[in-house]
Design an enzyme around this catalytic site. Structure first.
Site, mmCIF file in Angstrom:
data_model
loop_
_atom_site.group_PDB
_atom_site.id
_atom_site.type_symbol
_atom_site.label_atom_id
_atom_site.label_comp_id
_atom_site.label_asym_id
_atom_site.label_seq_id
_atom_site.Cartn_x
_atom_site.Cartn_y
_atom_site.Cartn_z
ATOM 1 N N LEU A 12 23.269 -1.401 -59.524
ATOM 2 C CA LEU A 12 23.742 -2.449 -60.668
ATOM 3 C C LEU A 12 23.698 -3.662 -60.148
ATOM 4 O O LEU A 12 24.957 -3.930 -59.439
ATOM 5 C CB LEU A 12 25.033 -1.701 -61.223
ATOM 6 C CG LEU A 12 25.025 -0.227 -61.433
ATOM 7 C CD1 LEU A 12 26.190 0.231 -62.217
ATOM 8 C CD2 LEU A 12 23.952 0.127 -62.455
ATOM 9 N N VAL A 17 23.503 -10.145 -53.049
ATOM 10 C CA VAL A 17 23.786 -8.764 -52.218
ATOM 11 C C VAL A 17 22.905 -7.686 -52.632
ATOM 12 O O VAL A 17 22.196 -6.856 -51.750
ATOM 13 C CB VAL A 17 25.128 -8.374 -52.667
ATOM 14 C CG1 VAL A 17 25.525 -6.937 -51.884
ATOM 15 C CG2 VAL A 17 26.086 -9.661 -51.869
ATOM 16 N N GLU A 131 33.946 -0.537 -48.608
ATOM 17 C CA GLU A 131 34.045 -1.556 -47.401
ATOM 18 C C GLU A 131 33.819 -2.714 -47.790
ATOM 19 O O GLU A 131 34.412 -3.932 -47.224
ATOM 20 C CB GLU A 131 32.897 -0.900 -46.412
ATOM 21 C CG GLU A 131 33.262 -1.573 -45.022
ATOM 22 C CD GLU A 131 34.675 -1.208 -44.445
ATOM 23 O OE1 GLU A 131 35.318 -2.073 -44.390
ATOM 24 O OE2 GLU A 131 34.809 -0.168 -43.806
ATOM 25 N N ASP A 203 41.180 -15.373 -54.528
ATOM 26 C CA ASP A 203 40.099 -14.384 -54.240
ATOM 27 C C ASP A 203 41.306 -13.627 -52.792
ATOM 28 O O ASP A 203 41.012 -12.590 -52.776
ATOM 29 C CB ASP A 203 38.966 -15.267 -53.305
ATOM 30 C CG ASP A 203 38.331 -14.325 -52.531
ATOM 31 O OD1 ASP A 203 37.417 -13.635 -53.124
ATOM 32 O OD2 ASP A 203 38.474 -14.471 -51.271
ATOM 33 N N LYS A 207 42.135 -9.702 -52.096
ATOM 34 C CA LYS A 207 41.873 -8.601 -50.967
ATOM 35 C C LYS A 207 43.397 -8.227 -50.588
ATOM 36 O O LYS A 207 43.437 -7.085 -49.906
ATOM 37 C CB LYS A 207 41.141 -9.449 -49.983
ATOM 38 C CG LYS A 207 39.641 -9.950 -50.757
ATOM 39 C CD LYS A 207 39.211 -11.067 -49.500
ATOM 40 C CE LYS A 207 37.813 -11.418 -50.306
ATOM 41 N NZ LYS A 207 37.208 -12.600 -49.653
#
Lengths: 430, 430
Positions: A12, A17, A131, A203, A207
């Site tokens: 998707l 990436v 990950e 951001d 994380k």
């Protein structure tokens, strides 16, 4: 022992990436098959703009109907690299319902809805691996979740945003101001046209929420993370840091609070000693420093972003999930058994470096010191510099709570002799 | 979902690491149970000296008959922390035959007989985990084996021995000679009374063999690893390194050779640039730097030894193996599908820093340069220093094979004008 029926994989998203994932799945097909124990077959790629040329991807696989793709019913693994909350969230849920496990690189979604997604995966007996969602290719979720499973993590201290580290490293090494360093980062492609998500710490905060949850086996939401950007860090702050044998980094810090019965998570710029391993993390690299009971200090270092590193992390997960599918099991889910409350920022205890503009006359230091004492904040060192009736006073404190420091600063601002509070910076990593 | 029947664990060896494993199994029993999904019960501890007092371990569990313990037949997991080849090897084999999976911290055994042990584990459908066998608590076997499973590792460059790193760091920071730094390491407990295994690189070579096997999905034996100790590194070498903007580390280096169709593994002291992340690894810490196709550069950093860090790595494996037992599966075994040959040291290509004592007269440099040219070794820089009829010549080469460099040095020694070869040091990490 190689199974011949291939594992069916749907992709998707096919941006930087996604296209790299598809490329490696093709070029490294034999390696992947050997490592998983079965070949992997890319059976569909959902995109928004089907007309764009995608080198190396069979046009027959491309579709704009992501929902139909995840509902096929014969998928083993769905790789989600769309990003953002919707439609990614709904598609992942649908994938679980229709029998697939999911590999995702979506930090925003994991930070916001990780708990619900994990619950859905567990309910359906599927894997959810991510990950790539924290710090690109650093490979730290697996060690944190699995290798440290027999240890007790007390603190995670990380440089988890490459853009801001590039800017701060540039300011440190050249003496440039924030705007100049940001302009260079933008010109070199390290910062986006709108750098807000990076420089304001959004951001990094996402994380931090994911990291805190995994490190402490608990749930930490995005709203639980205190966040302060790095746009107000100045060349003068770096000069002050140097005098203390420190540099300045934007840190994501997750710690057990006080007696270990609660946790805290925060993102802000901070001074750290040059001798700390995080101080030498240069450019757009990321690193996460972990302190635990038994292991002591560990650090994981790597590229924080980029198509290929992120794709590598996605493929590592693909291999693990593929192996789990073949053996009919799932990997360790999110364990949130500890269910620790998140303490407010006011209870966070650390050291502070405070720079004040003061009147250059006798008695100012005594006044200032009295204010600190009244708020229970103990002073470690004071440095005074005077010129032309103006003076600056740099105070470094011992450990104090954020609330106590806040009260101190409010009171300092009310003193006639204090012209302004030039900067307040936390001191970490000691 | 918690299973109530506990997983039965036997501990072989109860020294520094073993007693720490036993301690954490008791103090963190609830955490371990939550993370595994079942309680773990220590049912036996095999030791050589049963009379020694072992705090916190029920004396009724202690036995000197390790063989009978692993033959019980009801064990889920055997933790082997005896070290050495025998009886550890036989006990692990017996444990597999009697139904147990194994967690080991035994690098010597894994380096020598890893292939046979893996085959035995696979034959019996058991797990063999050994995160603690390489570099204590760095936690890098799992990322290498699992997270990078979708990537292609090209090089592993590691500081994998804490004793030698302590000594070299001390020489670097104080200007001390080797013996002085070794004496301090011994006094502080960082070096053993007989430091041979560390300073001659045997310990690092065992780790290099294990790392190369995992990184390249192939088998690398201990005999395949080229090994050179660090006892001849001098203060003068460090001075030379500094002039080049380098420091000296004892490195374990595993690389794909030339066209990727073979691999090499070696341990020797080498100069690395101060800007390299490995250069700032201080004291007895270890770090392993991994270069791969997609991920680029990664580094894993942590304490290289010590009871508690090693115990933490053992317990991480215990959790993983325990989870596998409960779900009736095994983790990824050793994949050696690539079956790459190991090239001899002569084919290794790198740069060299050579220091020569030469006669201080005209024409020497021309003679020396001719010898390099005749052997196909290209010179990068030369620095000449003369005093009192003696002179030193420092040559830094471009990349050349070890065989070509060896031939060059042999020929240099035969020149009348070359009084001696003061040192030869490889230059890595550029």
């Amino acid at each position: 022992m190689m199974r011949t029926r291939p594992l069916k994989v749907a992709l998707l998203g096919c941006g930087v990436v996604g296209s790299e994932v598809a490329r490696i799945m093709t070029t490294h097909a034999d390696d992947l098959a050997a490592r998983i124990g079965a070949p992997v077959e890319l059976v569909g790629v959902a995109v928004r703009r089907p007309d764009r040329v995608r080198e190396g991807i069979d046009p027959a696989l491309v579709t704009t109907d992501a929902t139909a793709l995840v509902k096929r019913g014969d998928l083993d693994i769905v790789v989600e690299v769309i990003g953002g909350i919707e439609p990614a969230r709904t598609l992942i849920g649908t994938a679980f319902e229709h029998g697939a496990s999911v590999v995702s690189a979506n930090k925003a979604l994991l930070a916001q809805d990780g708990a619900a997604l994990h619950a859905a995966a567990e309910e359906q007996g599927r894997d959810l691996y991510y990950e790539a969602a924290v710090a690109g290719a650093i490979l730290l979720i697996r060690p944190l979740r699995e290798s440290l499973a027999g240890d007790k993590v007390n603190r995670v201290l990380g440089i988890v945003n490459g853009t801001t580290n590039f800017i701060l490293d540039k300011m440190d090494s050249t003496g440039a101001g924030y705007q100049e360093a940001l302009d260079e980062a933008t010109a070199l492609g390290y910062a986006e046209a709108d750098p807000t998500a990076d420089v304001e710490g959004f951001d990094a905060a996402a994380k931090a929420a994911i990291l805190a949850g995994i490190a402490f086996h608990t749930r930490v939401g995005l709203d639980d993370v205190y966040r302060e950007g790095m746009t107000e860090v100045t060349a003068a702050d770096f000069a002050s840091a140097k005098e203390m044998g420190c540099t300045i980094k934007l840190l994501a810090i997750c710690e057990r609070a006080g007696d270990g019965a609660s946790v805290t998570a925060r993102v802000h710029p901070a001074m750290i000693p040059l001798s700390h391993p995080l101080a030498s993390v240069r450019g757009a690299y990321n690193a996460v420093f972990v302190e635990s009971d038994a292991s002591g200090q560990l650090m994981f270092y790597g590229p924080g972003a980029g198509g290929a590193p992120t794709a590598s992390a996605v493929l590592g997960d693909l291999v693990a999930v593929g192996r789990n599918r073949i053996s009919g099991t799932t990997g360790p889910g999110a364990s949130a058994y500890a269910a620790l409350p998140v303490s407010p920022m006011g209870e966070v205890v650390t050291r502070y470096h405070i720079s004040l503009d003061v009147a250059d006359k006798p008695g100012v230091l005594a006044q200032v010191a009295t204010v600190f004492a009244e708020h229970g904040v103990s002073i470690d060192t004071v440095r005074q510099q005077g010129k032309d009736g103006e003076a600056s006073l740099v105070v470094v404190t011992h450990r104090a709570s954020d609330a106590a420091l806040g009260g101190t600063v409010d009171a300092l601002r009310k003193l006639d002799t204090v012209r302004g509070v030039a900067s307040i910076m936390r001191v970490e990593g000691e």
